[in-house]
Design a protein around this motif. Structure first.
Motif, short mmCIF file in Angstrom:
data_model
loop_
_atom_site.label_atom_id
_atom_site.label_comp_id
_atom_site.label_asym_id
_atom_site.label_seq_id
_atom_site.Cartn_x
_atom_site.Cartn_y
_atom_site.Cartn_z
N THR A 59 0.77 -1.11 -0.10
CA THR A 59 -0.13 0.00 -0.03
C THR A 59 1.03 1.28 -0.14
OG1 THR A 59 -1.52 -1.17 1.20
CG2 THR A 59 -1.91 1.16 1.27
N PHE A 110 0.76 3.85 -2.84
CA PHE A 110 0.52 5.35 -2.37
C PHE A 110 1.72 6.19 -2.69
CE2 PHE A 110 0.41 8.36 1.49
CZ PHE A 110 -0.85 8.99 0.94
N LEU A 154 -0.71 21.19 -3.66
CA LEU A 154 -1.51 20.59 -2.58
C LEU A 154 -1.05 18.99 -2.22
CD1 LEU A 154 -4.39 21.14 -1.29
CD2 LEU A 154 -5.06 19.22 -2.66
N VAL A 184 1.93 16.09 0.85
CA VAL A 184 1.59 14.52 1.03
C VAL A 184 2.65 13.53 0.78
CG1 VAL A 184 -0.29 12.97 0.89
CG2 VAL A 184 -1.00 15.31 0.70
N GLY A 205 -7.54 19.76 3.19
CA GLY A 205 -7.72 18.87 1.82
C GLY A 205 -6.47 17.97 1.80
N GLU A 206 -5.43 18.40 2.07
CA GLU A 206 -4.31 17.43 2.07
C GLU A 206 -4.62 16.27 2.85
OE1 GLU A 206 -1.23 20.02 3.22
OE2 GLU A 206 -0.50 20.54 0.86
N LEU A 235 -7.51 14.13 1.28
CA LEU A 235 -7.09 13.58 0.18
C LEU A 235 -6.17 12.41 0.20
CD1 LEU A 235 -7.00 16.32 -2.70
CD2 LEU A 235 -7.90 14.17 -3.00
N GLY A 236 -5.13 12.76 1.02
CA GLY A 236 -4.10 11.67 1.53
C GLY A 236 -4.52 10.52 1.94
N LEU A 253 -6.91 8.51 -0.72
CA LEU A 253 -5.85 7.84 -1.60
C LEU A 253 -5.29 6.62 -1.00
CD1 LEU A 253 -4.59 7.71 -4.55
CD2 LEU A 253 -2.92 8.91 -3.62
N PHE A 254 -4.77 6.72 0.31
CA PHE A 254 -4.41 5.50 1.13
C PHE A 254 -5.28 4.58 1.08
CE2 PHE A 254 -2.76 3.21 4.31
CZ PHE A 254 -1.32 3.32 4.42
N VAL A 297 -5.83 2.75 -2.16
CA VAL A 297 -4.83 1.63 -2.41
C VAL A 297 -4.90 0.34 -1.52
CG1 VAL A 297 -2.27 1.45 -2.76
CG2 VAL A 297 -3.42 3.61 -3.43
N PHE A 331 -13.20 10.41 -4.54
CA PHE A 331 -11.79 11.22 -4.60
C PHE A 331 -11.70 12.08 -5.86
CE2 PHE A 331 -7.67 10.87 -6.94
CZ PHE A 331 -6.76 11.12 -5.86
N LEU A 373 -10.80 16.08 -5.59
CA LEU A 373 -9.52 16.34 -6.51
C LEU A 373 -9.81 17.37 -7.41
CD1 LEU A 373 -6.52 15.86 -7.17
CD2 LEU A 373 -7.33 14.53 -8.90
N CYS A 409 -9.97 20.61 -5.24
CA CYS A 409 -8.72 21.28 -5.11
C CYS A 409 -7.87 21.77 -6.38
CB CYS A 409 -7.66 20.14 -4.50
SG CYS A 409 -8.40 19.77 -2.82
#
Lengths: 342, 213
Positions: A127, A131, A175, A179, B116-117, B120-121, B124-125, B128, B152, B156, B159
């Protein structure tokens, strides 16, 4: 006399290029030339703690400078070297990868089927890898759109469409950048131990990963090539991220020189890393059986013995070699309990 | 023409479908009621329902280690999304203008970016992770994958339109958000409004039998 005129003609041509006949020189030229000439002197005065003769109510970096000649130098450097250079480098690497894939990789055989599997990467590790890969590809794409968009996309899409794409790319890039840094740190924390130097790493290098010489290579969990890739990703990725933060937060007093240096580190590092990652993708696809470790987690026993013999031997000694049926059962694709059994 | 359609009729259509279908779903669930049980209750069902609704915000101790990653990423995404949805300045402006008629204080811009970070992070994690974990992959239907990718993409594009400098970017975001509104009551996303009912039901039934969940 004619020969002398002919020999000195380029000099006159250069002069006449600066001042075409029929055009009157801007009367303000001397003034602005003087302003530009005095800028370094004023900066030196400011650095020495003397404010110099220029005053402004706007407090900030370079606010007392009317013309900054470095800006034009940087623009020219970016347009003449950075953009074409990165285009040629990445385009060349991409073409080489495609050629190698068609000429070599397609002919390489898959590992012999043994009916046994080894767990190479756990769910969390896979993952984390994907990622980070997803973030890297997103940042790479948006970054290249910003770097190459003007010369490549404006002729194709026009200025209004490119303006929207560039705005979206900039926002997305800014942005997702932080991350990516978090994902990089998590990735480092998980894998750094397995990427330290081990005995046998240089033997792997001396035999070019098995291309030269005979007999099995004693390789642990990662070979030296993979370890170099790991440290490149971590260190260059860290440099890109830190330079990106300098660019992202211009409100800490960093001047043009610092911003240009950060831009250079950011762009060159990213281009280098993109080229390296293209090679990484090629190796993962070319060496059959490699990618399975990062998608499903398990690798073929014969693949492991061929490419990571020491790790395969250790795993076998620990009794962690599984049958295909056991792996499918773990994935929920098959029940090991026979029908009617308990 | 497209801008007019996205900003006007399609917005009203998708919002109406979202509202009607969500209320219909809630009413249908409540109307089913509980099966008749003649046994003498050992504990009060109401207390069990309430306790379970809140207790399930954290995993059972037995699963805490195994679900650590999902737990953290899940909270980042859910809290982030909630904050963005109701406290991002463009959303406050949009909701007050189109729905409520009144507004409330919005997050500052830096908090908007930071949230937002995180959101979204986290999402996304989780996407996956869902693909990489054999169990979650096995349990996920195409609707689950569709839901997470749609959320997502909505986030996105939101943003990407952050600068509010291009109308086309805002319209792409709004169009995807409208698709999300249309999909919401019919996919697994509806858990956002039905989770108290399902948790409450389970808690009430088992508490009545004397089982602590």
């Amino acid at each position: 006399m004619l020969a002398l005129l002919w020999l000195t003609a380029p000099l006159f041509a250069a002069v006449s290029h600066d001042k075409p006949p029929g055009l009157v020189e801007n009367p303000g030229t001397d003034l602005w030339r003087e302003v530009r000439r005095r800028a370094p002197e004023l900066q030196a005065l400011q650095q020495a703690g003397k404010r110099g003769p220029v005053r402004t109510q706007v407090q900030g970096v370079d606010t007392t400078r009317l013309i900054n000649a470095r800006g034009e130098q940087w623009r020219l450097y970016r347009h003449r070297w950075l953009i074409p250079g990165s285009l040629w480098l990445l385009g060349g690497v991409a073409a080489l990868v495609v050629l190698l894939y068609l000429a070599v990789a397609l002919r390489l055989p898959p590992p012999r089927e043994s009916g046994r599997r080894l767990l190479r990467f756990e769910t969390y590790e896979r993952t984390l890898h994907w990622f980070m890969a997803a973030l890297f590809l997103f940042l790479g794409l948006t970054g290249l759109l910003l770097l190459w968009g003007r010369p490549l996309l404006i002729p194709l899409l026009g200025k209004p469409a490119f303006s929207a794409i560039a705005s979206a790319s900039k926002e997305g890039h800014n942005l997702m950048g932080p991350v990516f840094l978090v994902s990089l740190l998590l990735f480092f924390a998980r894998f750094w131990r397995r990427n330290l130097y081990q005995r046998g790493d240089f033997a792997w290098l001396a035999r070019l990963g098995g291309l030269l010489g005979r007999g099995p290579l004693r390789v642990g969990f990662f070979n030296l090539g993979e370890k170099v890739l790991f440290w490149l990703v971590v260190l260059v990725g860290l440099a890109i991220s830190l330079a990106g933060l300098v660019l992202l937060f211009p409100n800490f007093g960093q001047g043009r020189v610092v911003m240009e240096a950060a831009h250079l580190v950011h762009t060159l590092g990213a281009v280098l890393l993109l080229a390296v990652v293209l090679g990484h993708i090629y190796m993962a696809k070319a060496v059959k059986g490699t990618l399975e470790g990062m998608t499903g987690g398990y690798v073929e026993y014969n693949w492991a013995r061929e490419h990571h013999g020491a790790w395969a031997a250790d795993t076998e000694a620990a009794g962690r070699v599984l049958s295909v049926e056991e792996v499918e059962s773990r994935r929920g694709q098959r029940s090991l309990v026979k029908e009617g059994g308990t | 023409m497209i801008a007019w359609f996205i900003d006007g009729p399609f917005w009203y259509f998708s919002f109406t479908v979202f509202l009607v279908a969500s209320v219909w779903k809630l009413v249908a669930i409540i109307a089913r009621g509980r099966p008749r049980n003649l046994a003498k209750p050992r504990k009060t069902p109401g207390g069990g329902a309430l306790a379970t609704i809140f207790r399930r915000f954290v995993p059972y101790p037995e699963f805490r280690k195994a679900s650590r990653v999902q737990f953290r990423a899940g909270y980042l995404f859910h809290l982030g999304l909630l904050a963005l949805l109701f406290f991002a300045a463009p959303h406050v402006e949009f909701i007050s203008r189109r729905i409520t008629g009144f507004s409330w204080p919005a997050m500052p811009h830096w908090a908007f970016i930071f949230t937002g970070e995180l959101a979204l992070g986290g999402l996304l994690f989780l996407i996956v992770y869902r693909l990489m974990n054999p169990v979650t992959r096995y349990l996920s239907s195409w609707g689950d994958h569709f839901s997470s990718w749609l959320v997502f993409l909505v986030m996105l594009t939101g943003c990407l339109a952050l600068l509010r400098s291009h109308e086309s970017l805002r319209l792409v975001h709004l169009f995807l958000a409208e698709l999300l509104l249309l999909w919401f009551p019919f996919g697994s996303l509806v858990h956002a409004i039905t989770f108290p009912l399902s948790r409450g039901f389970t808690g009430a039934v088992y508490h009545r039998k004397g089982v602590n969940l």
